[in-house]
Write an enzyme that holds these catalytic residues in place. Structure first.
Site, mmCIF file in Angstrom:
data_model
loop_
_atom_site.group_PDB
_atom_site.id
_atom_site.type_symbol
_atom_site.label_atom_id
_atom_site.label_comp_id
_atom_site.label_asym_id
_atom_site.label_seq_id
_atom_site.Cartn_x
_atom_site.Cartn_y
_atom_site.Cartn_z
ATOM 1 N N ASP A 232 0.852 -1.193 0.000
ATOM 2 C CA ASP A 232 0.000 0.000 0.000
ATOM 3 C C ASP A 232 0.886 1.239 0.000
ATOM 4 O O ASP A 232 0.714 2.140 0.819
ATOM 5 C CB ASP A 232 -0.921 -0.013 1.223
ATOM 6 C CG ASP A 232 -2.031 1.027 1.142
ATOM 7 O OD1 ASP A 232 -2.420 1.397 0.026
ATOM 8 O OD2 ASP A 232 -2.498 1.472 2.209
ATOM 9 N N ASN B 213 1.923 6.936 2.969
ATOM 10 C CA ASN B 213 2.712 5.985 3.752
ATOM 11 C C ASN B 213 4.212 6.199 3.577
ATOM 12 O O ASN B 213 5.012 5.326 3.918
ATOM 13 C CB ASN B 213 2.339 4.547 3.388
ATOM 14 C CG ASN B 213 1.054 4.107 4.063
ATOM 15 O OD1 ASN B 213 0.694 4.616 5.123
ATOM 16 N ND2 ASN B 213 0.339 3.178 3.445
ATOM 17 N N ASP C 295 3.721 1.757 7.868
ATOM 18 C CA ASP C 295 2.464 1.024 7.737
ATOM 19 C C ASP C 295 2.538 -0.120 6.722
ATOM 20 O O ASP C 295 2.052 -0.014 5.592
ATOM 21 C CB ASP C 295 1.320 1.968 7.369
ATOM 22 C CG ASP C 295 -0.042 1.301 7.562
ATOM 23 O OD1 ASP C 295 -0.069 0.156 8.055
ATOM 24 O OD2 ASP C 295 -1.060 1.929 7.217
#
Length: 326
Positions: free
Chosen positions: A202, A207, A219
């Site tokens: 992701d 992030n 993350d």
């Protein structure tokens, strides 16, 4: 049957007691951070800098899957890659308290990276190449693989089987989903027999925390097996020409550490399509969590579904375009 929201019992006292039980003495300060899948808080300490505590959504991941995420991010950090890995106490990184599983991380500040700057893209490309080089050295055993089944077929089925899409729009959505899945499978075939690796999963700009010393990758909650291009395409923006240029800058540096299979370029628009389809279903599946209606009040309206179908139609056309090239 227990129908209470998943975090109904996660009170400030429960959180503070949980952190205290790890040996980190809280000073009572809690600041909720922007996270919905899990609950993430900045926690003040009596004798040290603030920490970040992540309380995992119940039943989403097995303990083994969470520990694989921790092991991966810790291995990256040990290789001097700027990844925020969980803190350990007596070798333990996953804790439990009052029925909740949680982990504690060091707090790192930073800003959103400027992805229109070539130097920034080069820096990210180098570190992403190093992440993937280590990610390719082993496979996840308890975390899933990014595929059409999990991110398109099951999400569209969920939406059609539950009362989210308005009745008059369901036939259009169903026909469109079927067409998209067929084209996604065709593009996946064109990508050939690429080698899935362990991914961040992701890696959008939110992030990445940027500082004057470079990026921090945070993350890894969505870490999974998949094509390397999954961690690169979300860094691209603008029209085709702009994305082509950005990709070239990233891959020039990335390739010094890990070879990108050029066949995976066929997957950029399919992966974007999967993200769009999965996101709508993710919101629907979490709608019983009070945090979601509060944070996404525009979801599940007539206008939302009309715009979602329009977006998917645009993606259907885009799936006929040739891929970017290196």
């Amino acid at each position: 049957m227990n129908t209470a929201p998943p975090y109904a019992e996660l009170t400030p006292d429960v959180m503070l007691d949980a952190i205290d039980a790890t040996g980190h003495r809280c000073d009572g300060r809690l600041l909720a951070l922007n996270s919905y899948e899990n609950r993430v808080y900045q926690v003040g300490q009596e004798d040290g800098p603030p920490l970040i505590a992540k309380f995992y959504r119940p039943a989403r991941w097995s303990d083994e899957a969470i520990l694989e995420e921790h092991a991966f991010s810790s291995a990256l950090a040990e290789a001097e890659i700027p990844v925020i890995a969980p803190l350990t106490v007596a070798g333990i990184s996953l804790f439990q308290h009052a029925g909740f599983r949680f982990a504690v991380f060091p707090r790192r500040s930073g800003r959103t990276p400027e992805l229109d700057d070539d130097t920034t893209l080069e820096w990210i490309g180098r570190f992403m190449g190093r992440i993937h080089a280590l990610g390719a050295c082993a496979s996840f055993q308890h975390r899933p693989t990014l595929n059409i089944e999990q991110f398109a077929i099951l999400p569209s089925r969920f939406l059609l089987e539950h009362d989210f899409i308005p009745v008059e729009l369901r036939p259009a959505y169903q026909a469109l989903a079927e067409q998209l899945i067929e084209k996604l499978q065709a593009r996946w075939t064109l990508a050939g027999d690429y080698q899935p690796i362990r991914l961040h999963g992701d890696c959008h700009p939110g992030n990445l925390l940027w500082t004057d010393a470079g990026p921090h990758f945070v993350d890894f909650d969505d870490a999974r097996m998949g094509p390397a291009i999954q961690d690169l395409w979300m860094l691209l923006s603008g029209d085709r020409h702009s994305q082509q240029r950005q990709l070239g800058v990233i891959v020039d540096e990335y390739s010094a550490f890990h070879e990108l299979d050029e066949r995976e370029l066929w997957l950029i628009e399919p992966l974007r399509t999967l993200r769009i389809m999965h996101y709508a279903s993710w919101l629907a599946q979490r709608w019983d969590d009070p945090a979601f209606p509060n944070a996404f009040p525009w979801f599940n309206s007539q206008r939302y579904w009309e715009e979602h179908i329009l977006t998917l139609r645009e993606q259907l056309a885009t799936l006929d375009d040739p891929p970017l090239v290196i």
